[in-house]
Design an enzyme around this catalytic site. Structure first.
Site, PDB file in Angstrom:
ATOM      1  N   GLN A 162      13.564 -15.923   9.462  1.00  0.00           N
ATOM      2  CA  GLN A 162      13.265 -14.535   9.876  1.00  0.00           C
ATOM      3  C   GLN A 162      12.160 -14.528  10.937  1.00  0.00           C
ATOM      4  OE1 GLN A 162      12.293 -12.996   5.955  1.00  0.00           O
ATOM      5  NE2 GLN A 162      11.177 -14.911   5.559  1.00  0.00           N
ATOM      6  N   GLY A 189      15.866 -18.578  -4.080  1.00  0.00           N
ATOM      7  CA  GLY A 189      15.757 -18.117  -5.461  1.00  0.00           C
ATOM      8  C   GLY A 189      17.065 -18.202  -6.218  1.00  0.00           C
ATOM      9  N   ASP A 208      10.461 -10.231  -5.885  1.00  0.00           N
ATOM     10  CA  ASP A 208       9.783  -9.493  -4.815  1.00  0.00           C
ATOM     11  C   ASP A 208      10.357  -9.987  -3.493  1.00  0.00           C
ATOM     12  OD1 ASP A 208       6.402  -9.489  -3.396  1.00  0.00           O
ATOM     13  OD2 ASP A 208       8.132  -8.139  -3.115  1.00  0.00           O
ATOM     14  N   SER A 209      11.587  -9.550  -3.233  1.00  0.00           N
ATOM     15  CA  SER A 209      12.291 -10.083  -2.054  1.00  0.00           C
ATOM     16  C   SER A 209      12.314  -9.034  -0.946  1.00  0.00           C
ATOM     17  CB  SER A 209      13.741 -10.426  -2.439  1.00  0.00           C
ATOM     18  OG  SER A 209      14.457  -9.215  -2.640  1.00  0.00           O
TER      19      SER A 209
HETATM   20  N1  SAM Z   1       6.800  -6.401  -0.803  1.00  0.00           N
HETATM   21  C1  SAM Z   1       7.892  -6.639   0.118  1.00  0.00           C
HETATM   22  C2  SAM Z   1       8.982  -5.627  -0.015  1.00  0.00           C
HETATM   23  O1  SAM Z   1       9.026  -4.959  -1.051  1.00  0.00           O
HETATM   24  O2  SAM Z   1       9.785  -5.526   0.927  1.00  0.00           O
HETATM   25  C3  SAM Z   1       8.415  -8.018  -0.068  1.00  0.00           C
HETATM   26  C4  SAM Z   1       7.374  -8.964   0.369  1.00  0.00           C
HETATM   27  S1  SAM Z   1       7.710 -10.622   0.285  1.00  0.00           S
HETATM   28  C5  SAM Z   1       6.981 -11.137   1.743  1.00  0.00           C
HETATM   29  C6  SAM Z   1       9.441 -10.810   0.534  1.00  0.00           C
HETATM   30  C7  SAM Z   1       9.765 -12.298   0.524  1.00  0.00           C
HETATM   31  O3  SAM Z   1      11.065 -12.542  -0.007  1.00  0.00           O
HETATM   32  C8  SAM Z   1       9.770 -12.923   1.932  1.00  0.00           C
HETATM   33  O4  SAM Z   1       8.686 -13.800   2.045  1.00  0.00           O
HETATM   34  C9  SAM Z   1      11.128 -13.649   2.022  1.00  0.00           C
HETATM   35  O5  SAM Z   1      11.052 -14.876   2.697  1.00  0.00           O
HETATM   36  C10 SAM Z   1      11.468 -13.807   0.541  1.00  0.00           C
HETATM   37  N2  SAM Z   1      12.885 -14.028   0.266  1.00  0.00           N
HETATM   38  C11 SAM Z   1      13.939 -13.393   0.805  1.00  0.00           C
HETATM   39  N3  SAM Z   1      15.110 -13.911   0.338  1.00  0.00           N
HETATM   40  C12 SAM Z   1      14.775 -14.905  -0.541  1.00  0.00           C
HETATM   41  C13 SAM Z   1      15.526 -15.810  -1.356  1.00  0.00           C
HETATM   42  N4  SAM Z   1      16.874 -15.802  -1.342  1.00  0.00           N
HETATM   43  N5  SAM Z   1      14.856 -16.683  -2.139  1.00  0.00           N
HETATM   44  C14 SAM Z   1      13.493 -16.702  -2.140  1.00  0.00           C
HETATM   45  N6  SAM Z   1      12.713 -15.889  -1.380  1.00  0.00           N
HETATM   46  C15 SAM Z   1      13.350 -14.981  -0.591  1.00  0.00           C
END
Ligand code: SAM
Length: 289
Positions: free
Chosen positions: A33, A141, A159-160
């Site tokens: 990303q 995940g 929290d994705s």
């Molecule tokens: N608080 C934010 C929201 O509600 O939109 C989310 C914050 S956190 C930074 C979101 C994280 O999810 C990102 O760092 C992203 O890289 C991670 N993420 C997305 N898809 C994922 C997956 N399949 N497995 C693990 N992490 C993932």
């Protein structure tokens, strides 16, 4: 983007918010990303992933406290917690405030988010990265839960990013089926489910999916200023009844005995219980509504 220019959030093509950028701190195109971290005038430092506001120093406490303390105190005796996403470390920090948590595994797909959060957003995670109970894994995940042992976690916190791109797999039947297998008999899973005022499908669709594998499905809300569109909604599903039925006295007693919350700026036992009382425009998206 340099100083004194505007950053427009691109989450909705026809509506959104914008921040006047004081100073850009990082801009990285990772394997997964586009990552931007900048200094704002009104919200401290801000992280943006693929044009969507993820976290700001000013209001992260609202979201992180509700995403961590509600499921752990609704469970009441969680020892092993799985956190998926949450690359800024804020959820990990709050999970580790709970004394009875023995192991917190955090699986974040993008190592660049962790590295940039450590460098530019150190206050969000504090010293959670160094806690001996914490295990931080860079990985997908959905792969982790598919391989995890049966009944190996009490609480799963997702929290994705939203269900587009790398985050999409965390909102699927396969994911929730794995969660149901990996959770203990009183286990529960929480997903960020967006802002129903603008993203109603995210809550409706994922609640129906969770219902297929976990009998008790509910949701609760938090007012996160920079998740524009009203209440941010957190979907929750459990194997046992009673997720949102506890009263404030019971939650207060649990918080007093099972954990060291320190000071919270949003979560209270009353907010915890009240957050499950959904306004009709949100409640209608839950199964059986
Ligand atoms: N608080 C934010 C929201 O509600 O939109 C989310 C914050 S956190 C930074 C979101 C994280 O999810 C990102 O760092 C992203 O890289 C991670 N993420 C997305 N898809 C994922 C997956 N399949 N497995 C693990 N992490 C993932």
């Amino acid at each position: 983007m340099t100083t004194d220019c505007w950053l427009n959030e691109t989450l909705y093509p026809h509506w959104g918010q914008r921040f006047l950028v004081k100073r850009e701190l990082a801009r990285v195109q990772s394997e997964f990303q586009d990552i931007v971290i900048f200094e704002s005038y009104a919200h401290g430092r801000v992280m943006v992933l693929d044009g969507c506001i993820q976290i700001t120093e000013r209001d992260e406490f609202v979201y992180q406290e509700m995403l961590a303390h509600v499921p752990l105190l609704a469970h009441g005796a969680a020892r092993r917690v799985l956190i998926i996403g949450a690359g800024d470390g804020g959820v990990l920090r709050r999970v580790l405030q709970h004394r009875n948590v023995e192991r917190a595994v955090m699986v974040e797909i993008d190592g660049a988010v962790i590295a940039l959060s450590k460098e530019f957003l150190p206050a969000i995670a504090g010293d959670a990265w160094d806690d001996p109970r914490a295990e931080v894994i860079v990985g997908d995940g959905i792969d982790y839960v598919a391989r995890a042992a049966d009944a190996s976690f009490d609480v799963i916190i997702v929290d994705s990013t939203d269900p587009i791109g790398v985050g999409e797999v965390l909102f699927t039947d396969a994911f929730y089926q794995s969660c149901a297998r990996v959770l203990t008999e009183r286990g529960l899973v929480v997903n960020q489910c967006g802002v129903p005022f603008m993203q109603a499908d995210e809550l409706r669709e994922t609640s129906l999916r969770r219902k297929r594998f976990l009998p008790y499905v509910s949701a609760y809300v938090a007012a996160v200023p920079t998740y524009v569109g009203g209440f941010m909604t957190l979907g929750i599903a459990a194997k046992a009844a009673g997720i949102g039925a506890q009263d404030a006295a019971e939650i207060r007693a649990r918080a007093a005995t099972a954990c060291v919350l320190g000071t919270t700026e949003y979560w209270t036992p009353e907010i915890h219980v009240g957050s499950f009382d959904l306004p009709p425009y949100i409640a209608r998206y839950l199964p059986g509504a």
